[in-house]
Every structure is written in structure tokens, then in C-alpha cells.
Design an enzyme around this catalytic site. Structure first.
Site, PDB file in Angstrom:
ATOM      1  N   HIS A 170       0.629  -1.348  -0.147  1.00  0.00           N
ATOM      2  CA  HIS A 170       0.155  -0.246  -0.098  1.00  0.00           C
ATOM      3  C   HIS A 170       0.791   1.018  -0.335  1.00  0.00           C
ATOM      4  O   HIS A 170       2.063   1.267   0.039  1.00  0.00           O
ATOM      5  CB  HIS A 170      -0.700   0.435   1.460  1.00  0.00           C
ATOM      6  CG  HIS A 170      -0.206   0.834   2.605  1.00  0.00           C
ATOM      7  ND1 HIS A 170      -1.724   1.113   3.118  1.00  0.00           N
ATOM      8  CD2 HIS A 170       0.404   0.288   3.213  1.00  0.00           C
ATOM      9  CE1 HIS A 170      -0.648   1.653   4.284  1.00  0.00           C
ATOM     10  NE2 HIS A 170       0.775   0.973   4.142  1.00  0.00           N
TER      11      HIS A 170
ATOM     12  N   CYS B 157       5.740   7.130   4.331  1.00  0.00           N
ATOM     13  CA  CYS B 157       4.422   5.900   4.006  1.00  0.00           C
ATOM     14  C   CYS B 157       3.853   6.292   2.456  1.00  0.00           C
ATOM     15  O   CYS B 157       3.045   6.276   1.869  1.00  0.00           O
ATOM     16  CB  CYS B 157       3.699   5.810   5.111  1.00  0.00           C
ATOM     17  SG  CYS B 157       4.107   5.390   6.329  1.00  0.00           S
TER      18      CYS B 157
ATOM     19  N   HIS C   6       4.924   0.724  -0.349  1.00  0.00           N
ATOM     20  CA  HIS C   6       5.817  -0.876   0.615  1.00  0.00           C
ATOM     21  C   HIS C   6       4.604  -1.482   1.319  1.00  0.00           C
ATOM     22  O   HIS C   6       3.773  -1.756   0.398  1.00  0.00           O
ATOM     23  CB  HIS C   6       6.277   0.589   1.799  1.00  0.00           C
ATOM     24  CG  HIS C   6       5.458   0.952   1.693  1.00  0.00           C
ATOM     25  ND1 HIS C   6       4.815   2.536   1.909  1.00  0.00           N
ATOM     26  CD2 HIS C   6       4.644   0.772   3.980  1.00  0.00           C
ATOM     27  CE1 HIS C   6       3.828   2.650   2.896  1.00  0.00           C
ATOM     28  NE2 HIS C   6       4.241   1.024   4.123  1.00  0.00           N
TER      29      HIS C   6
ATOM     30  N   HIS D 205       3.317  -4.522   4.101  1.00  0.00           N
ATOM     31  CA  HIS D 205       3.108  -4.975   5.783  1.00  0.00           C
ATOM     32  C   HIS D 205       2.704  -6.811   5.600  1.00  0.00           C
ATOM     33  O   HIS D 205       2.315  -7.363   5.137  1.00  0.00           O
ATOM     34  CB  HIS D 205       2.406  -4.278   6.420  1.00  0.00           C
ATOM     35  CG  HIS D 205       2.999  -3.471   6.151  1.00  0.00           C
ATOM     36  ND1 HIS D 205       4.008  -2.325   6.966  1.00  0.00           N
ATOM     37  CD2 HIS D 205       2.075  -1.643   5.197  1.00  0.00           C
ATOM     38  CE1 HIS D 205       4.375  -1.101   7.362  1.00  0.00           C
ATOM     39  NE2 HIS D 205       2.853  -1.024   5.887  1.00  0.00           N
TER      40      HIS D 205
ATOM     41  N   ASP E  39      -5.027 -10.586   0.302  1.00  0.00           N
ATOM     42  CA  ASP E  39      -4.088 -11.231   0.351  1.00  0.00           C
ATOM     43  C   ASP E  39      -3.459 -11.517  -0.214  1.00  0.00           C
ATOM     44  O   ASP E  39      -3.134 -11.590  -1.685  1.00  0.00           O
ATOM     45  CB  ASP E  39      -4.105 -12.804   1.435  1.00  0.00           C
ATOM     46  CG  ASP E  39      -2.081 -13.055   1.607  1.00  0.00           C
ATOM     47  OD1 ASP E  39      -2.039 -12.559   1.983  1.00  0.00           O
ATOM     48  OD2 ASP E  39      -2.335 -14.496   1.503  1.00  0.00           O
ATOM     49  N   HIS E  40      -1.239 -10.998  -0.670  1.00  0.00           N
ATOM     50  CA  HIS E  40      -0.816 -10.727  -1.984  1.00  0.00           C
ATOM     51  C   HIS E  40      -1.619  -9.767  -3.170  1.00  0.00           C
ATOM     52  O   HIS E  40      -1.056  -9.804  -3.855  1.00  0.00           O
ATOM     53  CB  HIS E  40      -0.617 -12.204  -1.926  1.00  0.00           C
ATOM     54  CG  HIS E  40       0.374 -12.739  -1.584  1.00  0.00           C
ATOM     55  ND1 HIS E  40      -0.065 -13.168  -0.207  1.00  0.00           N
ATOM     56  CD2 HIS E  40       2.207 -13.488  -1.961  1.00  0.00           C
ATOM     57  CE1 HIS E  40       1.374 -13.768   0.262  1.00  0.00           C
ATOM     58  NE2 HIS E  40       2.289 -13.379  -0.691  1.00  0.00           N
TER      59      HIS E  40
ATOM     60  N   GLU F 182      -0.965  -4.001  11.847  1.00  0.00           N
ATOM     61  CA  GLU F 182       0.075  -3.933  10.620  1.00  0.00           C
ATOM     62  C   GLU F 182       1.142  -3.825  10.250  1.00  0.00           C
ATOM     63  O   GLU F 182       1.794  -3.736   9.448  1.00  0.00           O
ATOM     64  CB  GLU F 182       0.352  -2.009  10.541  1.00  0.00           C
ATOM     65  CG  GLU F 182       0.694  -1.770   9.089  1.00  0.00           C
ATOM     66  CD  GLU F 182       0.152  -0.035   8.859  1.00  0.00           C
ATOM     67  OE1 GLU F 182      -0.497   0.809   7.779  1.00  0.00           O
ATOM     68  OE2 GLU F 182       1.223   0.584   9.292  1.00  0.00           O
TER      69      GLU F 182
END
Lengths: 136, 140
Positions: free
Chosen positions: A14, A33, A39, A41, A79-80, A125
Site C-alpha cells: 500500500h 509511507c 511499500h 506489511h 492477501d498478496h 500493521e
């Protein structure tokens, strides 16, 4: 009343970037950010429901039913993936951990079987940053 | 107990958050997806990486240190974290322009970024966690 928590994980990219602001203002507010190339998490999601155990089964909810719901309406979408680009329920929203937790609440709320209700979404996060949302 | 000439390992933990994807430019879309699965997502995904830098050596006679861990932390932040944290490993880190940023390759790159700054009589080992369950170590 008993509270049951299911813990799940997802990995996502994100960035925090407000399109109404200049690049400079975004960097001033969001720092690293705001990196335009994203980047990411390892998120940890805690879903807590509340209900009274059924007299016959002893279950408030079948944990497999809860797991399937979380997978279908949340994990399969995030996810991913890239939270800003790929996730329908985050379209037009800032992808902060606060907004993500609130949106996950909305995704799950309608899908629970009768007799149980959503109590809390806790979303990490990083191991050191998490939010809690109680639908208030 | 004789404490002279005993080797000890010391560790420094740091972390960084980054986006990446696994993709081989020489392959078509189908093959990339078949091999890398969801890690191939074109819009990237990301991780909280946990980095453990291990140094092995005989404690210095004067200080008792294998390494000054505060200085080691500063070195890791300067050479690695500053370049990787809140970045896209594929797009923002030049070492991965032509190399897939798998946890294996990131571990080797981090070793190479640090090794010139480690005293020659200290053995350097890098362990990198991509998730709690997946991690790599180099040299192996």
C-alpha cells in the site's frame, strides 16, 4: 455471553497518498509511507465475535464457518494484493490501518450467522502498531 | 573457567517494511503465475521483514565486546534499512533491478552490503524473516 477470536494473516502492499494534495504535501504528512512505488506489511487480523453457546453443540459459532467467511470476504481480496489498487472495498479510501479495520468490519458484519454478532476487529500493521474497532 | 579465546555470537535485530513481487522477465505471464502464484501479483504485495545480523568472534580483551551493538545497529540502519524501508524492492533498490527479490536473494544482498564494514576476524551471518514462518540464512 462468550467472545471468540479468530486470528488470520495477510501480506499486502500500500501507500498513504492523498490525490488531492501535491507530492510535497503528501511527503510532509505521510513521510516514507507516501513512497510512490509502494511499500508493504505482514498484517495480522483478529476477528472477535460474541454470542451464547448453542445448547446442542456448545458452539457460539463454528470456527470453521467464521474462518471461511473471513477468507471469502477479506483474505482472498487483500492477501498478496495492493490495497490501493486491487481491493474493491478500499476504493476511494486512504489505506491506513484505521480505515482498513473499519472496512473489514463492514465486509464481515452482514455475513455472520444469526445468534452471533461482531464484537471487535483488531488489526496489526506491524508487531508494534495496531488498531481496534468496535463498530461505534 | 578460562574465558580467554572463547568464541561468542552476538545478534542485532532490525526491521523494515517493503513491497515486492516475484517475476521473471524472460517468462510469459502464465509461466510466471504458475511458478510464483500470488507472489507474482502485478501490483505488488508486501511484508514486515525482520533482519537478524549475527557476528561471531572472540570478545575484545579491553572492551569485552564481540561488537559494539549500538554501532552495529547504526551500520545496519545506514547501509540497509535506510535503502529498503518503505520502498519497493523491485523498483527502488538497484540490486534487484535484474534479480528477483526473494528472501534468499535479499539475504545475500544484505550480507554483501555489510561485509566490508565488519572486522575480518568476525564471522558475519544474516538471517532474514519475510514472515514468521519463512526465513533465510546466509552464508549457509
Amino acid at each position: 455471553m462468550v467472545y471468540l477470536t479468530r486470528i488470520e494473516h495477510f501480506n499486502a502492499a500500500h501507500k498513504l497518498f492523498n490525490p488531492d494534495w501535491s507530492k510535497e504535501k503528501n511527503e510532509a504528512i505521510f513521510g516514507g509511507c507516501a513512497n510512490e512505488n509502494w511499500h508493504g506489511h505482514n498484517y495480522e487480523l483478529w476477528v472477535t465475535i460474541k454470542g451464547k453457546p448453542d445448547a446442542s453443540t456448545g458452539y457460539s459459532i463454528d470456527a470453521r464457518v467464521l474462518s471461511k467467511l473471513v477468507k471469502e470476504v477479506v483474505l482472498d481480496k487483500v492477501d498478496h494484493h495492493n490495497l490501493n489498487i486491487d481491493v474493491d472495498f478500499m476504493k476511494g479510501k486512504m489505506t491506513t490501518v484505521e480505515n482498513l479495520a473499519m472496512s473489514i468490519w463492514e465486509q464481515l458484519r452482514g455475513g455472520l450467522p444469526s445468534g452471533v454478532s461482531l464484537h471487535r476487529i483488531r488489526l496489526y500493521e506491524t508487531p508494534r502498531i495496531f488498531v481496534e474497532y468496535f463498530g461505534e | 573457567m578460562d574465558m580467554e579465546n572463547k568464541k561468542v555470537a552476538v545478534f542485532r535485530k532490525e526491521h523494515f517494511c517493503a513491497a515486492h513481487r516475484l517475476h521473471n522477465d524472460a517468462w510469459d505471464e502464465q509461466k510466471n503465475f504458475a511458478v510464483f502464484g500470488k507472489c507474482n501479483n502485478p501490483n505488488y504485495h508486501g511484508h514486515n521483514y525482520e533482519l537478524i545480523v549475527k557476528l561471531i568472534g572472540i570478545p575484545d580483551k579491553d572492551t569485552g565486546f564481540v561488537a559494539d551493538l549500538k554501532k552495529l545497529g547504526e551500520l545496519i540502519r545506514e547501509k540497509v534499512i535506510r535503502r529498503f524501508d518503505h520502498k519497493n524492492l523491485n523498483l527502488d533498490v538497484e540490486e534487484f533491478r535484474e534479480k528477483n527479490p526473494t528472501v534468499e536473494n535479499i539475504t545475500i544482498v544484505i550480507y554483501n552490503l555489510l561485509k566490508d564494514y565488519i572486522e575480518p576476524d568476525r564471522e558475519l551471518v544474516i538471517r532474514l524473516y519475510e514472515t514468521e514462518k519463512n526465513f533465510a540464512e546466509y552464508p549457509a
